[in-house]
Design a protein around this motif. Structure first.
Motif, short mmCIF file in Angstrom:
data_model
loop_
_atom_site.label_atom_id
_atom_site.label_comp_id
_atom_site.label_asym_id
_atom_site.label_seq_id
_atom_site.Cartn_x
_atom_site.Cartn_y
_atom_site.Cartn_z
N ALA A 163 7.10 -34.54 9.05
CA ALA A 163 8.47 -35.03 9.28
C ALA A 163 8.82 -34.91 10.75
N VAL A 172 18.64 -38.10 6.27
CA VAL A 172 17.23 -37.91 5.95
C VAL A 172 16.72 -39.24 5.39
N GLN A 180 11.02 -38.62 7.03
CA GLN A 180 9.94 -38.11 6.19
C GLN A 180 9.04 -39.30 5.87
N PHE A 181 7.77 -39.04 5.65
CA PHE A 181 6.81 -40.12 5.48
C PHE A 181 6.03 -39.97 4.18
N GLN A 182 5.96 -41.05 3.41
CA GLN A 182 5.21 -41.02 2.15
C GLN A 182 3.71 -40.97 2.38
N VAL A 206 17.49 -40.45 1.72
CA VAL A 206 17.42 -39.24 0.91
C VAL A 206 18.72 -38.45 1.02
N LEU A 230 13.36 -41.50 4.14
CA LEU A 230 11.97 -41.50 3.67
C LEU A 230 11.37 -42.87 3.99
N VAL A 285 13.58 -48.70 3.77
CA VAL A 285 13.44 -47.25 3.73
C VAL A 285 14.26 -46.71 2.56
N TYR A 286 14.10 -45.42 2.29
CA TYR A 286 14.90 -44.74 1.27
C TYR A 286 15.79 -43.72 1.98
#
Length: 109
Positions: A16, A98, A9-11, A56, A100, A53-54
């Motif tokens: 996605a 997942v 997923q992209f901020q 999720v 981010l 990255v994060y």
């Protein structure tokens, strides 16, 4: 060989993307192999914070964070409790991840 699905997923608003990862591949490898821009100034050897990255979903299925990785995450832009370095997130099981991806228009350490 076990495979896992990694959803990126992209901020920055990009749609996605989900890609297959083989056991032993890092999140960074999967991103780069699928045309996802993810900075990696050190070449993916846990020597900087640019592939930050994060996670999720699926953090429990990744290797435990090392002291070295944690030190570099502290230098990243906007670190959070679920922050990881993509080069250190190695697929170990067939569980779904997942990830981010923060905006890539800055340079980290």
């Amino acid at each position: 060989m076990q495979v896992a699905n990694i959803t990126f997923q992209f901020q920055d608003g990009q749609p996605a993307q989900t890609h297959v990862a083989a056991q032993g591949e890092s999140v960074l490898d999967v991103a780069l192999n699928n045309g996802i821009q993810l900075q990696h100034n050190c070449g993916g050897v846990c020597g900087c914070s640019t592939c930050h990255v994060y996670v999720v979903k699926g953090e429990d299925y990744l290797p435990e964070i090392s002291d070295k990785e944690e030190d570099f995450i502290d230098r990243a832009v906007n670190p959070r409790i679920n922050s990881r370095l993509a080069c250190q997130c190695v697929v170990q099981t067939s569980q779904e991840l997942v990830i981010l991806v923060p905006p890539q228009d800055f340079l980290g350490h």
